[in-house]
Design a protein around this motif. Sequence first.
Motif, short mmCIF file in Angstrom:
data_model
loop_
_atom_site.label_atom_id
_atom_site.label_comp_id
_atom_site.label_asym_id
_atom_site.label_seq_id
_atom_site.Cartn_x
_atom_site.Cartn_y
_atom_site.Cartn_z
N TYR A 144 -1.12 -5.08 -1.25
CA TYR A 144 -0.28 -3.95 -0.86
C TYR A 144 -1.01 -2.67 -1.19
O TYR A 144 -1.71 -2.58 -2.20
CB TYR A 144 1.06 -4.00 -1.60
N VAL A 162 -0.56 1.87 -0.95
CA VAL A 162 0.28 3.02 -0.62
C VAL A 162 -0.26 3.79 0.58
O VAL A 162 0.46 4.60 1.16
CB VAL A 162 0.45 4.00 -1.81
N GLY A 198 6.28 -3.88 -5.27
CA GLY A 198 5.66 -3.23 -6.44
C GLY A 198 6.50 -3.39 -7.70
O GLY A 198 7.48 -4.12 -7.71
N LEU A 206 5.02 0.95 0.08
CA LEU A 206 3.86 0.05 0.06
C LEU A 206 3.72 -0.66 1.40
O LEU A 206 4.71 -1.03 2.02
CB LEU A 206 4.03 -0.99 -1.05
#
Length: 206
Positions: A71, A73, A206, A60
Amino acid sequence: MDLFESSLAEGVELLHGFALRDETTLLDDLKFIIAQTPLRHMVTPGGFTMSVAMANCGKLGWISDRKGYRYDVLDPGTGKPWQAMPASFLTLASQAANEAGFANFVPDACLINQYKPAARMTLHQDKNEQDFSQPIVSVSLGVPAIFLFGGFERSDKTMKIPLKHGDVVVWGGKWRLRFHGIQPVKSSYHPAFGDCRINLTFRQAG
Ligand code: MD6
Ligand code: FE
């Protein structure tokens, strides 16, 4: 008192020089990540361009734009996933957390902040992570800076903590949501970083 560690306040630990244990590997890995992931000045939700240039590695990455802080990916610059977190980063972060009493810290995000002279980080809270029981591990590299450590309100008085190359701050527990920032970085020189300060902050986001 342990000369290596100093407790700044409950839940905040300063580990002097902790990042220098495997400095060569750490700096080589950092160089690789920055070469793959250009540092960029993000825009705050309020429309200000940040003076700090940022990149990320790990699953992230922390990003900011007009829509908010969060955040993701994917790197919004490339549309691709961030670079994997190097083993040297993971080891440093988990060993530092462990030293400060947080066992089994496994960060999934590493924010890389680059400060040129006069760049600063205004007082903020780190609150985009899911689990506030997890600490944040913050590694200072390059030229020194003054860390401002405040209270739970933005207007609370701040403590000034000088951070230099290799220092690691581990921050967690009930003080996790205190306001903090970095004073405008003074012009100076470091042999490996020139006039820059680099900060790595490791989180389990996360
Ligand atoms: C910096 N650090 O040192 C900015 N946040 O460049 C942070 O904002 C920070 O050092 C949470 C915990 C530790 C930190
Ligand atoms: Fe922060």
